[in-house]
Scaffold this motif. Sequence first.
Motif, mmCIF file in Angstrom:
data_model
loop_
_atom_site.group_PDB
_atom_site.id
_atom_site.type_symbol
_atom_site.label_atom_id
_atom_site.label_comp_id
_atom_site.label_asym_id
_atom_site.label_seq_id
_atom_site.Cartn_x
_atom_site.Cartn_y
_atom_site.Cartn_z
ATOM 1 N N UNK A 24 29.959 19.970 -55.552
ATOM 2 C CA UNK A 24 31.061 19.842 -56.507
ATOM 3 C C UNK A 24 30.854 20.719 -57.724
ATOM 4 N N UNK A 25 29.618 20.783 -58.214
ATOM 5 C CA UNK A 25 29.318 21.644 -59.344
ATOM 6 C C UNK A 25 29.550 23.107 -58.988
ATOM 7 N N UNK A 26 29.130 23.510 -57.792
ATOM 8 C CA UNK A 26 29.314 24.896 -57.365
ATOM 9 C C UNK A 26 30.784 25.254 -57.258
ATOM 10 N N UNK A 27 31.580 24.337 -56.713
ATOM 11 C CA UNK A 27 33.020 24.597 -56.591
ATOM 12 C C UNK A 27 33.652 24.693 -57.978
ATOM 13 N N UNK A 28 33.312 23.778 -58.867
ATOM 14 C CA UNK A 28 33.873 23.810 -60.220
ATOM 15 C C UNK A 28 33.479 25.089 -60.953
ATOM 16 N N UNK A 29 32.218 25.472 -60.833
ATOM 17 C CA UNK A 29 31.745 26.701 -61.493
ATOM 18 C C UNK A 29 32.441 27.925 -60.911
ATOM 19 N N UNK A 30 32.614 27.948 -59.580
ATOM 20 C CA UNK A 30 33.298 29.070 -58.944
ATOM 21 C C UNK A 30 34.742 29.183 -59.383
ATOM 22 N N UNK A 31 35.447 28.054 -59.444
ATOM 23 C CA UNK A 31 36.838 28.096 -59.899
ATOM 24 C C UNK A 31 36.938 28.531 -61.352
ATOM 25 N N UNK A 32 36.004 28.085 -62.171
ATOM 26 C CA UNK A 32 36.012 28.507 -63.574
ATOM 27 C C UNK A 32 35.777 30.019 -63.676
#
Length: 77
Positions: A24-32
């Motif tokens: 989830x952190x990786x997805x959030x960071x990628x979208x940001x």
Amino acid sequence: MLVAAAANLAIALAKLVAGLVGGGFSIAKGLHEIGHGEDLSNLTPAHIVLAASFVFEGISFARGLSSARPRPSGPLS
């Protein structure tokens, strides 16, 4: 026996939670980064890491494929 099963379940659940949180952190960071990313300047290190990963994954695939092939059995093998 039951205690060992409960311990294994607890470890599996901890790994699951850690994986979900990390993912989830990786997805959030990628979208940001997609929305507010920086200009790319030097991609050479990224290309080196990508090339090395292709090599290591190819080696792993070849070893797995060779170990998965049926071996001939019989008196002459």
